[in-house]
Structures are given as structure tokens and as C-alpha cells.
Write an enzyme that holds these catalytic residues in place. Structure first.
Site, PDB file in Angstrom:
ATOM      1  N   PHE A  37       0.831  -1.196   0.000  1.00 56.32           N
ATOM      2  CA  PHE A  37       0.000   0.000   0.000  1.00 56.32           C
ATOM      3  C   PHE A  37       0.867   1.248   0.000  1.00 56.32           C
ATOM      4  CE2 PHE A  37       0.935  -0.767   4.420  1.00 56.32           C
ATOM      5  CZ  PHE A  37       0.964   0.474   5.033  1.00 56.32           C
ATOM      6  N   ALA A 158       9.868  -2.590   0.947  1.00 59.42           N
ATOM      7  CA  ALA A 158       8.495  -2.702   0.453  1.00 59.42           C
ATOM      8  C   ALA A 158       7.542  -2.203   1.526  1.00 59.42           C
ATOM      9  CB  ALA A 158       8.172  -4.148   0.112  1.00 59.42           C
ATOM     10  N   LYS A 159       6.561  -1.400   1.126  1.00 61.34           N
ATOM     11  CA  LYS A 159       5.547  -0.926   2.072  1.00 61.34           C
ATOM     12  C   LYS A 159       4.411  -1.951   2.044  1.00 61.34           C
ATOM     13  CE  LYS A 159       3.157   3.347   3.392  1.00 61.34           C
ATOM     14  NZ  LYS A 159       3.903   3.614   4.645  1.00 61.34           N
ATOM     15  N   SER A 160       4.630  -3.026   2.770  1.00 67.10           N
ATOM     16  CA  SER A 160       3.687  -4.144   2.730  1.00 67.10           C
ATOM     17  C   SER A 160       2.835  -4.179   3.994  1.00 67.10           C
ATOM     18  CB  SER A 160       4.426  -5.476   2.567  1.00 67.10           C
ATOM     19  OG  SER A 160       5.076  -5.836   3.765  1.00 67.10           O
ATOM     20  N   TYR A 164       3.517  -4.123   8.777  1.00 60.84           N
ATOM     21  CA  TYR A 164       2.866  -3.260   9.747  1.00 60.84           C
ATOM     22  C   TYR A 164       2.261  -4.018  10.922  1.00 60.84           C
ATOM     23  CZ  TYR A 164       4.035   0.861   7.196  1.00 60.84           C
ATOM     24  OH  TYR A 164       4.762   1.877   6.623  1.00 60.84           O
TER      25      TYR A 164
END
Length: 325
Positions: A37, A158-160, A164
Site C-alpha cells: 500500500f 516494500a511498504k507491505s 505493519y
């Protein structure tokens, strides 16, 4: 932040009502965190609504997709246009922007490749992430007992969604202990980042920030602050930072799309500097908010206007160096 529950959400190219934006409970992303995202912002400026560094955010989304072997039929410009379409459909002047690409509903199992790759874009109003007064007074932070991911485990670049889960543990622990935010160390015990923010320290007028190798996300705001610091004549170095460097810093501050530029006044109950926003942080805050607020010329080409035909008719910008309101 609370959702209004109204407006439109972009889902696979179709704008649907907020209440109808649903996925199946057997979608792969729910069970295995197989999604990536972005978080971006649109600001109200004197020349109209403008997205900050939309191209960089959408490029990072594509990078995250590539790392996770996800393909979706939109190019860089297509993603930017989809975001702008969503903002226009919701008639928002300023908003937070959340594109997400995820493995959908087909089959369950660790192997994600048989599932469709779906996408959605949400926008909503979101004010100061750590509180309105935090931008001036600063926040109290603690070093988390949770470390960031070790290299070659989960990709920090990576903004995975999976990453989070680690962020949530850091944030919940900090709140339970009475702090506004937690700060994680990397697997080697060196400074990494906050639950959702990059970090900078200032010592004797020089600025340092952890490198990507310290398990940090390559933040768009982080890159912007480095650029603005150079514009202001500061020296900025990417350096591996031991924990104790935080305690003896003159200033420490968070940066991020949600946090923007937020000073840190204490870490582990040790006062940082004078216990309030320092002069370097304030200068960078002012430079950042002048840009995102459209108060100075956009010399770096960071603003994408939602209604470009209107922006050409709006009032001119103030001269460079003018103070924010």
C-alpha cells in the site's frame, strides 16, 4: 482519525459507495497479509488542491508490487490518474490517500500466485497524526522492545501490509507504557525508525538519519527533508546510529506522510535538547509546510494539482522564504 463512512472508493477501476467497498473473508490478504500500500496526502493550497509527491508515492507502490511479484494493469500515470479521479469524486480539498494492492479471493494456502491481484484507493480527512500541538511542543517516545525485521526476512523497502504487524506491536507497547510513539532498533541494536515514521537527529548543527540498510522504509518525506535541508545549507549524512546517539542529540524529529515533521522532546524519559522543538527542526518544518501549503514556488516539482485548470487561475505564490501562516 475516524472514517465518515460516506463517499466513494476506487475498486479495480470502478467508484463504489463506501459502504459497498467489500472483499470476501477468504481473500488471501486477510489470512496472509499479502498486500502492499501507499500513504500520501493532498493539501489545500492557494492555487487549489495539490497532492504532494504523488509520482514518487505511486512509483514506490509499483516497487513494492514488484518485490512481492504482483502485477496490475496500471502504469505510473494510470495510478496517478486513478488517485486524482478518486479525490475529485469525493470533492475533497485536502485528504489522506491510501492506495492498496492485495491478493484477493480464489484459493487459500501460502502460495499466493493463484489469487487475483486487486486494488483499491481510499481518501479521507486526517489531521495531525500525533496531535495538533505535537508539531510545536514535541512528543515523548520510548525505545521499543520490538526490533525491526532482520535483513533477508521481510523486505523493509516494500511498504507491505505484513510489515505493519510489527509496527502495530511497537505502537501498542508505547501507548500502553504512556508514550506517544515507539522507536525501533534494527537487528544489530542500531536506530531504525518509528512505527510508521523515519527519524533524524541533529548534533552540533549536522543532521543524520539511519540508512536503508538499518531496516528503514525509503520514506518520501524522508527524501524531501534531506533535499530541503540541503537547500537550507545543512549537512545531512546517512549513518548507522547507536541507541545512545539519540539521548545526546541536540534535536530529534520524526518525518512521514502522516507525522509530517514532528519533534521529539524526550526518549525513555531523557530530555532531548531543551525539551521542545529545536531551531533546525523548526527551520525544516517551515520549509516543508511552505512547500506543501503552496506558499513558495514549487521548485522541485513536488505538487500535482487535482484541478490543474483551476490552479492556473488562482492567486500567485508568495516569494520564496516567506513564512507559513
Amino acid at each position: 482519525m475516524a472514517f465518515s463512512g460516506t463517499g466513494k472508493i476506487w475498486m479495480n477501476g470502478t467508484l463504489v459507495d463506501w459502504r459497498d467497498a467489500k472483499i470476501h473473508i477468504a481473500s488471501h490478504v486477510i489470512h496472509y497479509g499479502s498486500g502492499v500500500f501507499e500513504g500520501a496526502r493532498c493539501y489545500a493550497t492557494p492555487k487549489g488542491s495539490a497532492c504532494f509527491r504523488l509520482d514518487a508515492h505511486m512509483r514506490r507502490l509499483q516497487d513494492s508490487m514488484k518485490i512481492y511479484r504482483m502485477e496490475y494493469p496500471l502504469d505510473l500515470m494510470g495510478w496517478q490518474n486513478a488517485v486524482l479521479e478518486t479525490i475529485r469524486a469525493n470533492q475533497m480539498k485536502a485528504c489522506y490517500i491510501r492506495p492498496i494492492v492485495y491478493r484477493g479471493y480464489e484459493t487459500l494456502g501460502v502460495n499466493p500466485l493463484q489469487n487475483p491481484v486487486d486494488a483499491a484507493i481510499l481518501v479521507w480527512e486526517w489531521g495531525a497524526y500525533l496531535g495538533a500541538d505535537a508539531l510545536e511542543r514535541g512528543v515523548d517516545v520510548t525505545i521499543s522492545s520490538w526490533s525491526r525485521m532482520a535483513p533477508n526476512t521481510l523486505p523493509a523497502m516494500a511498504k507491505s501490509t505484513a510489515n505493519y504487524a510489527n509496527s502495530a506491536l511497537i505502537k501498542m507497547e508505547a501507548l500502553a507504557d504512556g508514550y506517544s510513539e515507539g522507536l525501533a532498533l534494527d537487528v544489530n541494536g542500531n536506530v531504525s525508525e518509528g512505527s510508521g515514521q523515519n527519524i533524524f537527529i541533529v548534533r552540533d548543527g549536522a543532521i543524520q538519519t539511519p540508512p536503508l540498510a538499518s531496516s528503514v522504509l525509503g520514506g518520501i518525506t524522508r527524501d524531501s527533508i534531506i533535499t530541503l535541508a540541503h537547500d537550507l545549507g545543512f549537512t545531512v549524512t546517512e549513518a548507522v546510529l547507536p541507541r545512545e546517539a539519540l539521548y545526546i542529540a541536540d534535536e530529534v524529529f520524526f518525518v512521514g506522510t502522516a507525522a509530517e515533521v514532528t519533534p521529539i522532546r524526550s526518549i525513555d524519559k531523557i530530555q532531548i535538547g531543551q525539551g521542545r522543538r529545536g531551531p533546525v527542526t523548526e527551520a525544516l518544518q517551515r520549509a516543508f509546510f511552505d512547500v506543501i501549503g503552496g506558499e513558495v514556488p514549487d521548485t522541485h516539482g513536488w505538487l500535482t494539482y487535482v484541478y490543474p485548470e483551476e490552479s492556473a487561475l488562482r492567486q500567485p505564490l508568495k516569494a520564496a522564504g516567506a513564512k507559513s501562516r
